[in-house]
Design an enzyme around this catalytic site. Sequence first.
Site, PDB file in Angstrom:
ATOM      1  N   SER A  21      19.375   3.360  -7.401  1.00  0.00           N
ATOM      2  CA  SER A  21      18.043   2.868  -7.017  1.00  0.00           C
ATOM      3  C   SER A  21      17.788   1.466  -7.573  1.00  0.00           C
ATOM      4  CB  SER A  21      16.956   3.824  -7.497  1.00  0.00           C
ATOM      5  OG  SER A  21      17.109   4.104  -8.876  1.00  0.00           O
ATOM      6  N   ASN A  76      13.317  11.476 -16.307  1.00  0.00           N
ATOM      7  CA  ASN A  76      12.303  12.095 -15.451  1.00  0.00           C
ATOM      8  C   ASN A  76      10.880  11.756 -15.886  1.00  0.00           C
ATOM      9  OD1 ASN A  76      14.541  13.130 -14.262  1.00  0.00           O
ATOM     10  ND2 ASN A  76      14.186  15.261 -14.872  1.00  0.00           N
ATOM     11  N   THR A 112     -20.858  -1.068  22.515  1.00  0.00           N
ATOM     12  CA  THR A 112     -20.300   0.281  22.444  1.00  0.00           C
ATOM     13  C   THR A 112     -19.430   0.403  23.689  1.00  0.00           C
ATOM     14  OG1 THR A 112     -22.084   1.339  23.689  1.00  0.00           O
ATOM     15  CG2 THR A 112     -22.386   1.198  21.310  1.00  0.00           C
ATOM     16  N   HIS A 113     -18.310   1.102  23.576  1.00  0.00           N
ATOM     17  CA  HIS A 113     -17.339   1.175  24.681  1.00  0.00           C
ATOM     18  C   HIS A 113     -16.870  -0.221  25.096  1.00  0.00           C
ATOM     19  CE1 HIS A 113     -18.804   5.367  25.310  1.00  0.00           C
ATOM     20  NE2 HIS A 113     -19.954   4.816  24.978  1.00  0.00           N
ATOM     21  N   LYS A 129      -0.970 -23.672  22.862  1.00  0.00           N
ATOM     22  CA  LYS A 129      -1.337 -22.390  22.240  1.00  0.00           C
ATOM     23  C   LYS A 129      -1.731 -22.503  20.768  1.00  0.00           C
ATOM     24  CE  LYS A 129      -1.292 -18.768  23.608  1.00  0.00           C
ATOM     25  NZ  LYS A 129      -0.259 -17.754  23.824  1.00  0.00           N
ATOM     26  N   ASN A 135      -2.415 -19.368  18.162  1.00  0.00           N
ATOM     27  CA  ASN A 135      -2.428 -17.902  18.135  1.00  0.00           C
ATOM     28  C   ASN A 135      -2.952 -17.332  16.818  1.00  0.00           C
ATOM     29  OD1 ASN A 135      -1.215 -17.867  20.694  1.00  0.00           O
ATOM     30  ND2 ASN A 135       0.839 -17.991  19.786  1.00  0.00           N
ATOM     31  N   TYR A 195      11.620  17.815 -11.433  1.00  0.00           N
ATOM     32  CA  TYR A 195      12.197  16.643 -10.784  1.00  0.00           C
ATOM     33  C   TYR A 195      13.304  17.039  -9.819  1.00  0.00           C
ATOM     34  CZ  TYR A 195      14.410  12.167  -9.917  1.00  0.00           C
ATOM     35  OH  TYR A 195      14.930  11.064  -9.289  1.00  0.00           O
ATOM     36  N   GLN A 236      13.163  10.047  -5.874  1.00  0.00           N
ATOM     37  CA  GLN A 236      13.516   8.628  -5.970  1.00  0.00           C
ATOM     38  C   GLN A 236      13.000   7.869  -4.736  1.00  0.00           C
ATOM     39  OE1 GLN A 236      17.323   7.392  -7.821  1.00  0.00           O
ATOM     40  NE2 GLN A 236      17.872   6.664  -5.795  1.00  0.00           N
ATOM     41  N   LYS A 259       9.606   5.173  -4.245  1.00  0.00           N
ATOM     42  CA  LYS A 259       9.394   3.782  -4.660  1.00  0.00           C
ATOM     43  C   LYS A 259       9.264   2.767  -3.528  1.00  0.00           C
ATOM     44  CE  LYS A 259      11.634   4.866  -8.850  1.00  0.00           C
ATOM     45  NZ  LYS A 259      11.801   6.246  -8.279  1.00  0.00           N
TER      46      LYS A 259
HETATM   47  N1  ARG Z   1      16.300   6.697 -10.456  1.00  0.00           N
HETATM   48  C1  ARG Z   1      15.598   7.923 -10.614  1.00  0.00           C
HETATM   49  C2  ARG Z   1      14.340   7.910  -9.784  1.00  0.00           C
HETATM   50  O1  ARG Z   1      13.949   6.866  -9.429  1.00  0.00           O
HETATM   51  C3  ARG Z   1      15.194   8.112 -12.043  1.00  0.00           C
HETATM   52  C4  ARG Z   1      15.095   9.531 -12.449  1.00  0.00           C
HETATM   53  C5  ARG Z   1      16.410  10.157 -12.343  1.00  0.00           C
HETATM   54  N2  ARG Z   1      16.476  11.408 -13.011  1.00  0.00           N
HETATM   55  C6  ARG Z   1      17.544  12.195 -12.846  1.00  0.00           C
HETATM   56  N3  ARG Z   1      17.510  13.294 -13.486  1.00  0.00           N
HETATM   57  N4  ARG Z   1      18.518  11.887 -12.060  1.00  0.00           N
HETATM   58  O2  ARG Z   1      13.759   8.926  -9.483  1.00  0.00           O
END
Ligand code: ARG
Length: 474
Positions: free
Chosen positions: A22, A109, A154-155, A282, A284, A316, A321, A324
């Site tokens: 990640s 975690n 309206t509409h 134009k 825009n 977990y 993951q 993010k």
């Molecule tokens: N890179 C992981 C995440 O973003 C971190 C936590 C990973 N924990 C594990 N037990 N593999 O979720």
Amino acid sequence: MKLWGGRFTKPTNELVDEYTASISFDKKLAQYDIQGSLAHVEMLAKCEIIPSEDAETIKKGLKVVAEKIKAGEAELTEANEDIHMNVEKLLIDEVGAVGGKLHTGRSRNDQVALDMRLYLRDSLVTLVELLKNLQEALVKQAKANLDTILPGYTHLQRAQPVLFAHHMMAYVSMFERDVERLSDSFKRVNRSPLGAGALAGTTFPIDRHYVAEKLNFDGVVENSLDAVSDRDFVVEFLSNASLTIMHLSRLSEELVQWSSAEFNFVELDDAFCTGSSMMPQKKNPDVAELVRGKTGRVYGNLMGMLTTLKGLPIAYNKDMQEDKEGMFDTMETLKGALALFAPMIETMEVKKENMYAAVAEDFSNATDLADYLVNKDLPFREAHAVVGQVVLHCIQENKYLLDLSLADFQSFSELINEDIYDVLSPKSVVNARNVVGGTAKNRVKDQIEQAESRLTEAEAWIEIHEEKVNVLKK
Ligand code: ARG
């Protein structure tokens, strides 16, 4: 050798490294990760879990790592999977084996849950500030347009005239609720999950509240399983962000319409428009269109997160993951949109005459003719029918209500007198809506006054919470 390589007999397949890592996106969390580690290591020393000298060495090392990452001098690798293990590896490279004491009583975690919360609470304060700036721009336009009348629709059909100020204040109200939601969510984000360990807590005599206080949290997440499992704070953010960008997309649509030749109600400043590569004439409204378009992706991020979490067992799971990229993407999309919208609204030219001309050429005062008859004791349903006849007559004669002579009016109802011309003028029609929240000038002024006092409250909230999140950066 991997930080967790002990029980393995061979290296990880390269594709697995690539697929499970990640670091390409969670490197965004680097500074938060290090803030969290600094607090954690201080707690370890305070609780006499590791010697103070070791803690000092680790702290110094972490600060060097932070600087190196900031300067782009640190090598962050997929082999080290994520930001947590990359930082730990860099620390050990910096201070030697003692760096390996940092992770005592902690798991990635609870660490990743912490980083997410630190990132989000920071960004929430920025978002509230950006929303406040946009509201201020809208209020400014409202104040400058307390006498600007345009057709309300309206509409998408002309319905009743309203003040442009009233229209601007409708958006101020929407963004006020967005601020309310974001600032309320801060309370739930601002709890420390650290100390939950992998899922069950830890055998070391840690002090969770000490860490929470160091990091300026309002408390800890009570249940360790919940602390590492929960991503509802991310869902809540994605949902709040979806509502905000939904509001922005509606305003976008109106700007696109209003700046068309067909409406010609506003002109967006050149600085906020783009041209065409082929058609030299134009101009825009790309920013508004793009915000309207990006709304789809922001909703998608919400659906993605909800779906990822659906049916996941606690605690977990690697699935998490996936929390993010959508969050970062939504955050950046929203920040970008808000940062552009405030100055775009502020610099927008409002074409008052064109708006007024549109009001003069419609039947948006028809309800007022009906209300006039009702005030003369005609039941509303009958008044509605009479005015329908008058309108039909006008359409056939290619006229508007104010073009009719008194004799014309009286041929439909004896109840109509000379004062009807004043009653049906756009200004009277607007000011007749003299109820709380109505479009009468004085009522709109009241709205502005109340909005300004809430903006002052928002400012105070920002100040307090900026202080809260900035403590770590000093
Ligand atoms: N890179 C992981 C995440 O973003 C971190 C936590 C990973 N924990 C594990 N037990 N593999 O979720």
